[in-house]
Scaffold this motif. Structure first.
Motif, PDB file in Angstrom:
ATOM      1  N   LEU A  69       0.811  -1.219   0.000  1.00 49.50           N
ATOM      2  CA  LEU A  69       0.000   0.000   0.000  1.00 49.50           C
ATOM      3  C   LEU A  69       0.841   1.264   0.000  1.00 49.50           C
ATOM      4  N   ILE A  70       2.081   1.171  -0.416  1.00 49.14           N
ATOM      5  CA  ILE A  70       2.941   2.344  -0.398  1.00 49.14           C
ATOM      6  C   ILE A  70       2.362   3.436  -1.315  1.00 49.14           C
ATOM      7  N   GLY A  71       2.150   4.602  -0.731  1.00 53.54           N
ATOM      8  CA  GLY A  71       1.665   5.740  -1.505  1.00 53.54           C
ATOM      9  C   GLY A  71       0.221   5.665  -1.941  1.00 53.54           C
ATOM     10  N   ALA A  72      -0.532   4.642  -1.540  1.00 53.63           N
ATOM     11  CA  ALA A  72      -1.937   4.534  -1.935  1.00 53.63           C
ATOM     12  C   ALA A  72      -2.738   5.652  -1.268  1.00 53.63           C
ATOM     13  N   ASP A  73      -3.601   6.300  -2.042  1.00 54.81           N
ATOM     14  CA  ASP A  73      -4.418   7.401  -1.525  1.00 54.81           C
ATOM     15  C   ASP A  73      -5.715   6.825  -0.967  1.00 54.81           C
ATOM     16  N   LEU A  74      -5.822   6.799   0.353  1.00 53.84           N
ATOM     17  CA  LEU A  74      -6.969   6.192   1.025  1.00 53.84           C
ATOM     18  C   LEU A  74      -7.927   7.224   1.610  1.00 53.84           C
ATOM     19  N   ARG A  75      -7.863   8.451   1.126  1.00 56.99           N
ATOM     20  CA  ARG A  75      -8.743   9.489   1.663  1.00 56.99           C
ATOM     21  C   ARG A  75     -10.216   9.112   1.482  1.00 56.99           C
ATOM     22  N   GLY A  76     -10.915   9.035   2.597  1.00 59.65           N
ATOM     23  CA  GLY A  76     -12.330   8.722   2.552  1.00 59.65           C
ATOM     24  C   GLY A  76     -12.663   7.287   2.198  1.00 59.65           C
ATOM     25  N   ALA A  77     -11.652   6.427   2.033  1.00 60.21           N
ATOM     26  CA  ALA A  77     -11.907   5.020   1.719  1.00 60.21           C
ATOM     27  C   ALA A  77     -12.554   4.348   2.930  1.00 60.21           C
ATOM     28  N   ASP A  78     -13.509   3.462   2.670  1.00 57.89           N
ATOM     29  CA  ASP A  78     -14.202   2.769   3.756  1.00 57.89           C
ATOM     30  C   ASP A  78     -13.537   1.420   4.016  1.00 57.89           C
ATOM     31  N   LEU A  79     -12.835   1.332   5.142  1.00 56.36           N
ATOM     32  CA  LEU A  79     -12.128   0.111   5.528  1.00 56.36           C
ATOM     33  C   LEU A  79     -12.881  -0.661   6.607  1.00 56.36           C
ATOM     34  N   THR A  80     -14.168  -0.404   6.745  1.00 52.89           N
ATOM     35  CA  THR A  80     -14.973  -1.099   7.740  1.00 52.89           C
ATOM     36  C   THR A  80     -14.830  -2.617   7.597  1.00 52.89           C
ATOM     37  N   ASP A  81     -14.406  -3.237   8.672  1.00 50.42           N
ATOM     38  CA  ASP A  81     -14.259  -4.702   8.736  1.00 50.42           C
ATOM     39  C   ASP A  81     -13.264  -5.265   7.712  1.00 50.42           C
ATOM     40  N   ALA A  82     -12.462  -4.430   7.100  1.00 47.75           N
ATOM     41  CA  ALA A  82     -11.441  -4.910   6.156  1.00 47.75           C
ATOM     42  C   ALA A  82     -10.289  -5.542   6.932  1.00 47.75           C
ATOM     43  N   ASP A  83      -9.583  -6.454   6.289  1.00 50.09           N
ATOM     44  CA  ASP A  83      -8.455  -7.135   6.921  1.00 50.09           C
ATOM     45  C   ASP A  83      -7.164  -6.695   6.240  1.00 50.09           C
ATOM     46  N   LEU A  84      -6.375  -5.880   6.945  1.00 53.08           N
ATOM     47  CA  LEU A  84      -5.102  -5.395   6.429  1.00 53.08           C
ATOM     48  C   LEU A  84      -3.930  -6.054   7.153  1.00 53.08           C
TER      49      LEU A  84
END
Length: 280
Positions: free
Chosen positions: A229-244
């Motif tokens: 995820l280097i440099g990935a733009d996650l502004r406002g992304a919904d990570l609800t219940d996501a597994d990172l």
């Protein structure tokens, strides 16, 4: 893998901002424009009107409510205290000789870039799969740290972009080695335009999302284990219940810019944002 992550977390702890040892450099050196992230315009080198004489933010407890959400997702990776206490020997930008404040404003972004690279290199060194390039990673880390300790004049003249290109080669190789161990197809989505994408429950294990635009993407319940995820733009992304779990090169500013829940699983290298609990 767990031992490597623990070592990484210990090393990364030194690359987090310590505002108590900084002269509010991010509030002075960096420019911002009136937008959804900032309530007003500010030129580089001009102190933010909310900056107090003690270098603290006068509205820190209510930045989001006052229209300064951009400040809440920023992290200098420890560059602020390095420039304040090491590069300039503890001399406040307000109290120095003519040109002192301007030079500090020039140097701070350079050191911030170098410290971000130190973060990535430290994390790469902890990846067991990156063993084939570990010696090169160590040399790159040592060289980057050496660069951060140059004089103000040397730092201001440094071609940090050229150094970053050299380091990126090693980081990419580390990513390829780490993701090679993930089962299934490992798609390359580097720089992909995924703005607003519907990726609910998507299997993104071991996928390269380097520099991908995931602004406002729906990643609810997505599986991002072992993703780059280097440099990935996650502004406002919904990570609800996501597994990172095991995702790498993920930074605190990235998760602070996203939305998540108690069910979101994060790598040990980043903390759970306080605003996730309130849904703000």
């Amino acid at each position: 893998m767990l031992n490597g992550m623990r070592e990484s977390s210990a090393g990364l702890a030194e690359l987090r901002g310590d505002c108590a040892r900084c002269f509010g450099l991010c509030c002075v050196a960096l420019p911002f424009a009136a937008s959804a992230d900032f309530a007003l315009d500010k030129d580089a080198g001009t102190p933010c009107p909310n900056l107090r004489d003690d270098h603290r933010c006068g509205i820190h407890a209510k930045l989001r409510q006052e229209g300064f959400a951009g400040c809440t997702v920023y992290d200098c990776f420890g560059a602020g205290q390095k420039v304040s206490q090491v590069t300039f020997g503890g001399r406040d930008w307000r109290a120095g000789p003519p040109g002192h404040a301007r030079r500090m404003a020039e140097v701070f972004p350079v050191v911030r870039h170098l410290h971000e690279l130190l973060w990535y290199l430290t994390e790469a060194l902890a990846l067991p799969a990156a063993r084939p390039v570990r010696a090169e990673l160590r040399r790159a880390l040592d060289e980057t740290e050496r660069l951060t300790r140059r004089t103000p004049e040397e730092l201001a003249a440094l071609d940090v972009a050229a150094h970053r290109r050299e380091v990126d080669v090693l980081l990419l190789r580390s990513s390829e080695l780490a993701r090679a161990g993930v089962r299934g197809r490992r798609r390359d989505r580097r720089g992909a335009d995924l703005i607003g994408a519907r990726l609910k429950g998507a299997d993104l294990r071991g996928v390269s999302l380097r520099g991908a635009y995931l602004i406002a993407a729906d990643l609810t319940g997505a599986d991002l284990r072992g993703a780059d995820l280097i440099g990935a733009d996650l502004r406002g992304a919904d990570l609800t219940d996501a597994d990172l779990t095991g995702a790498f090169f993920l930074t605190q500013p990235q998760v602070e810019a996203a939305r998540g829940s108690a069910g979101t699983r994060l790598p040990e290298t980043v903390g759970r944002p306080a605003h996730w609990a309130t849904g703000a």
